[in-house]
Motif scaffolding. Structure first.
Motif, PDB file in Angstrom:
ATOM      1  N   ILE A   1      13.062  35.135  35.870  1.00  0.00           N
ATOM      2  CA  ILE A   1      14.449  35.538  35.667  1.00  0.00           C
ATOM      3  C   ILE A   1      15.237  34.256  35.492  1.00  0.00           C
ATOM      4  CG2 ILE A   1      16.469  36.658  36.661  1.00  0.00           C
ATOM      5  CD1 ILE A   1      14.562  38.490  38.204  1.00  0.00           C
ATOM      6  N   ASP A   2      15.805  34.080  34.313  1.00  0.00           N
ATOM      7  CA  ASP A   2      16.444  32.818  33.942  1.00  0.00           C
ATOM      8  C   ASP A   2      15.416  31.698  34.134  1.00  0.00           C
ATOM      9  OD1 ASP A   2      18.870  34.055  33.212  1.00  0.00           O
ATOM     10  OD2 ASP A   2      19.545  34.026  35.292  1.00  0.00           O
ATOM     11  N   GLN A   3      15.676  30.744  34.996  1.00  0.00           N
ATOM     12  CA  GLN A   3      14.734  29.643  35.229  1.00  0.00           C
ATOM     13  C   GLN A   3      13.943  29.817  36.527  1.00  0.00           C
ATOM     14  OE1 GLN A   3      14.189  27.368  32.837  1.00  0.00           O
ATOM     15  NE2 GLN A   3      15.642  28.608  31.692  1.00  0.00           N
ATOM     16  N   THR A   4      14.077  30.975  37.163  1.00  0.00           N
ATOM     17  CA  THR A   4      13.433  31.213  38.452  1.00  0.00           C
ATOM     18  C   THR A   4      12.139  31.997  38.279  1.00  0.00           C
ATOM     19  OG1 THR A   4      15.612  31.273  39.503  1.00  0.00           O
ATOM     20  CG2 THR A   4      13.773  32.177  40.760  1.00  0.00           C
ATOM     21  N   GLU A   5      11.026  31.406  38.744  1.00  0.00           N
ATOM     22  CA  GLU A   5       9.749  32.101  38.719  1.00  0.00           C
ATOM     23  C   GLU A   5       9.576  32.860  40.032  1.00  0.00           C
ATOM     24  OE1 GLU A   5       6.231  30.200  37.312  1.00  0.00           O
ATOM     25  OE2 GLU A   5       7.415  28.801  36.102  1.00  0.00           O
ATOM     26  N   ILE A   6       9.231  34.130  39.896  1.00  0.00           N
ATOM     27  CA  ILE A   6       9.132  35.034  41.044  1.00  0.00           C
ATOM     28  C   ILE A   6       7.747  35.673  41.053  1.00  0.00           C
ATOM     29  CG2 ILE A   6      10.064  37.152  42.081  1.00  0.00           C
ATOM     30  CD1 ILE A   6      12.765  36.396  40.743  1.00  0.00           C
ATOM     31  N   ALA A   7       7.166  35.799  42.254  1.00  0.00           N
ATOM     32  CA  ALA A   7       5.906  36.509  42.439  1.00  0.00           C
ATOM     33  C   ALA A   7       6.222  37.879  43.021  1.00  0.00           C
ATOM     34  CB  ALA A   7       4.988  35.733  43.368  1.00  0.00           C
ATOM     35  N   LEU A   8       5.780  38.905  42.338  1.00  0.00           N
ATOM     36  CA  LEU A   8       6.018  40.289  42.749  1.00  0.00           C
ATOM     37  C   LEU A   8       4.710  40.851  43.284  1.00  0.00           C
ATOM     38  CD1 LEU A   8       8.383  42.374  42.474  1.00  0.00           C
ATOM     39  CD2 LEU A   8       7.319  43.080  40.333  1.00  0.00           C
ATOM     40  N   PHE A   9       4.762  41.469  44.474  1.00  0.00           N
ATOM     41  CA  PHE A   9       3.561  41.994  45.109  1.00  0.00           C
ATOM     42  C   PHE A   9       3.764  43.444  45.536  1.00  0.00           C
ATOM     43  CE2 PHE A   9       3.538  37.455  45.984  1.00  0.00           C
ATOM     44  CZ  PHE A   9       2.245  37.094  45.651  1.00  0.00           C
ATOM     45  N   LYS A  10       2.777  44.283  45.232  1.00  0.00           N
ATOM     46  CA  LYS A  10       2.741  45.661  45.737  1.00  0.00           C
ATOM     47  C   LYS A  10       1.634  45.703  46.787  1.00  0.00           C
ATOM     48  CE  LYS A  10       1.800  50.388  44.195  1.00  0.00           C
ATOM     49  NZ  LYS A  10       1.419  51.166  42.996  1.00  0.00           N
ATOM     50  N   LEU A  11       1.998  46.066  48.008  1.00  0.00           N
ATOM     51  CA  LEU A  11       1.031  46.121  49.101  1.00  0.00           C
ATOM     52  C   LEU A  11       0.257  47.430  49.069  1.00  0.00           C
ATOM     53  CD1 LEU A  11       3.157  44.583  51.988  1.00  0.00           C
ATOM     54  CD2 LEU A  11       1.848  43.461  50.187  1.00  0.00           C
ATOM     55  N   SER A  12      -0.814  47.495  49.833  1.00  0.00           N
ATOM     56  CA  SER A  12      -1.622  48.714  49.876  1.00  0.00           C
ATOM     57  C   SER A  12      -0.858  49.888  50.480  1.00  0.00           C
ATOM     58  CB  SER A  12      -2.934  48.472  50.626  1.00  0.00           C
ATOM     59  OG  SER A  12      -2.685  47.941  51.903  1.00  0.00           O
ATOM     60  N   ASN A  13       0.223  49.601  51.246  1.00  0.00           N
ATOM     61  CA  ASN A  13       1.047  50.684  51.801  1.00  0.00           C
ATOM     62  C   ASN A  13       2.130  51.135  50.826  1.00  0.00           C
ATOM     63  OD1 ASN A  13       3.038  48.702  51.918  1.00  0.00           O
ATOM     64  ND2 ASN A  13       3.059  48.573  54.148  1.00  0.00           N
ATOM     65  N   GLY A  14       2.184  50.522  49.627  1.00  0.00           N
ATOM     66  CA  GLY A  14       3.134  50.916  48.591  1.00  0.00           C
ATOM     67  C   GLY A  14       4.413  50.103  48.544  1.00  0.00           C
ATOM     68  N   LYS A  15       4.692  49.312  49.574  1.00  0.00           N
ATOM     69  CA  LYS A  15       5.901  48.492  49.577  1.00  0.00           C
ATOM     70  C   LYS A  15       5.774  47.375  48.545  1.00  0.00           C
ATOM     71  CE  LYS A  15       7.151  49.227  54.408  1.00  0.00           C
ATOM     72  NZ  LYS A  15       7.411  48.577  55.696  1.00  0.00           N
ATOM     73  N   VAL A  16       6.920  46.980  47.985  1.00  0.00           N
ATOM     74  CA  VAL A  16       6.941  45.908  46.991  1.00  0.00           C
ATOM     75  C   VAL A  16       7.823  44.777  47.517  1.00  0.00           C
ATOM     76  CG1 VAL A  16       7.506  45.286  44.611  1.00  0.00           C
ATOM     77  CG2 VAL A  16       6.628  47.573  45.120  1.00  0.00           C
ATOM     78  N   TYR A  17       7.312  43.545  47.408  1.00  0.00           N
ATOM     79  CA  TYR A  17       8.040  42.356  47.837  1.00  0.00           C
ATOM     80  C   TYR A  17       8.092  41.354  46.696  1.00  0.00           C
ATOM     81  CZ  TYR A  17       7.703  44.037  52.625  1.00  0.00           C
ATOM     82  OH  TYR A  17       7.805  44.792  53.761  1.00  0.00           O
ATOM     83  N   ALA A  18       9.107  40.517  46.737  1.00  0.00           N
ATOM     84  CA  ALA A  18       9.247  39.455  45.746  1.00  0.00           C
ATOM     85  C   ALA A  18       9.613  38.157  46.449  1.00  0.00           C
ATOM     86  CB  ALA A  18      10.320  39.821  44.730  1.00  0.00           C
ATOM     87  N   ILE A  19       8.879  37.095  46.099  1.00  0.00           N
ATOM     88  CA  ILE A  19       9.140  35.770  46.665  1.00  0.00           C
ATOM     89  C   ILE A  19       9.082  34.733  45.542  1.00  0.00           C
ATOM     90  CG2 ILE A  19       8.243  36.348  48.952  1.00  0.00           C
ATOM     91  CD1 ILE A  19       5.680  34.809  48.241  1.00  0.00           C
ATOM     92  N   GLU A  20       9.609  33.582  45.838  1.00  0.00           N
ATOM     93  CA  GLU A  20       9.499  32.438  44.930  1.00  0.00           C
ATOM     94  C   GLU A  20       8.015  32.226  44.617  1.00  0.00           C
ATOM     95  OE1 GLU A  20      10.477  27.672  45.336  1.00  0.00           O
ATOM     96  OE2 GLU A  20      11.095  29.058  46.908  1.00  0.00           O
ATOM     97  N   ASN A  21       7.702  31.925  43.364  1.00  0.00           N
ATOM     98  CA  ASN A  21       6.304  31.844  42.932  1.00  0.00           C
ATOM     99  C   ASN A  21       5.730  30.437  43.033  1.00  0.00           C
ATOM    100  OD1 ASN A  21       3.894  32.899  42.000  1.00  0.00           O
ATOM    101  ND2 ASN A  21       4.436  32.697  39.846  1.00  0.00           N
ATOM    102  N   HIS A  22       6.199  29.660  43.984  1.00  0.00           N
ATOM    103  CA  HIS A  22       5.729  28.286  44.139  1.00  0.00           C
ATOM    104  C   HIS A  22       5.602  27.977  45.624  1.00  0.00           C
ATOM    105  CE1 HIS A  22       5.878  23.848  44.018  1.00  0.00           C
ATOM    106  NE2 HIS A  22       5.279  24.019  42.861  1.00  0.00           N
ATOM    107  N   SER A  23       4.403  27.624  46.045  1.00  0.00           N
ATOM    108  CA  SER A  23       4.177  27.297  47.452  1.00  0.00           C
ATOM    109  C   SER A  23       4.989  26.066  47.850  1.00  0.00           C
ATOM    110  CB  SER A  23       2.690  27.044  47.681  1.00  0.00           C
ATOM    111  OG  SER A  23       2.418  26.878  49.044  1.00  0.00           O
ATOM    112  N   PRO A  24       5.467  26.007  49.107  1.00  0.00           N
ATOM    113  CA  PRO A  24       6.335  24.901  49.521  1.00  0.00           C
ATOM    114  C   PRO A  24       5.633  23.579  49.824  1.00  0.00           C
ATOM    115  CG  PRO A  24       6.065  26.429  51.327  1.00  0.00           C
ATOM    116  CD  PRO A  24       5.368  27.035  50.132  1.00  0.00           C
ATOM    117  N   HIS A  25       4.289  23.537  49.817  1.00  0.00           N
ATOM    118  CA  HIS A  25       3.658  22.251  50.096  1.00  0.00           C
ATOM    119  C   HIS A  25       3.781  21.337  48.875  1.00  0.00           C
ATOM    120  CE1 HIS A  25       0.088  23.312  47.773  1.00  0.00           C
ATOM    121  NE2 HIS A  25      -0.009  24.415  48.477  1.00  0.00           N
TER     122      HIS A  25
END
Length: 106
Positions: free
Chosen positions: A26-50
C-alpha cells in the motif's frame, strides 16, 4: 480535528490460505497478510526488525505467531512484538473482513 479512516481492499478472504503469508503493498508500505487456522486475519509490516531483515510473509506461522525465515525470531501477529529472548517490534495494521473482502484500515 477528526481522523479520517480509510479502508483499503487488499484480498478476497476465500483466496487466503490458512497459515500462509501474502505480501501486499500500500503506497510504499509492504504488509504481510496472514489468515490463521481459526479464520482470523492479521496484517503486520513485512520486514523483520533485526538488522539483516527478513520477509515475514515467507515465514512459518504457528498459532498467532510468525517465525522470521532468516533468524527464526518469533513475532506476534496480534501486537507485532518479538518474543524473548529476542527484542523488537513490527508495525501492525487493523484488518476488517466484510462480504469476502479483506480490508486494511488506516
Amino acid at each position: 480535528m477528526l481522523k479520517t479512516i480509510t479502508r483499503i481492499p487488499v484480498a478476497h478472504y476465500k483466496n487466503l490460505r490458512a497459515r500462509s503469508g501474502l505480501s501486499i503493498k500500500i503506497d510504499q508500505t509492504e504488509i504481510a497478510l496472514f489468515k490463521l487456522s481459526n479464520g482470523k486475519v492479521y496484517a503486520i509490516e513485512n520486514h523483520s526488525p533485526h538488522p539483516k531483515g527478513g520477509v515475514l510473509s515467507e515465514g512459518l506461522v504457528s498459532g498467532e505467531y510468525v517465525y522470521c525465515p532468516v533468524y527464526d525470531w518469533k513475532i506476534s501477529l496480534v501486537d507485532g512484538k518479538v518474543q524473548a529472548p529476542d527484542v523488537g517490534q513490527v508495525r501492525t495494521f487493523k484488518v476488517e473482513v466484510k462480504e469476502d473482502i479483506v480490508f486494511i484500515v488506516i
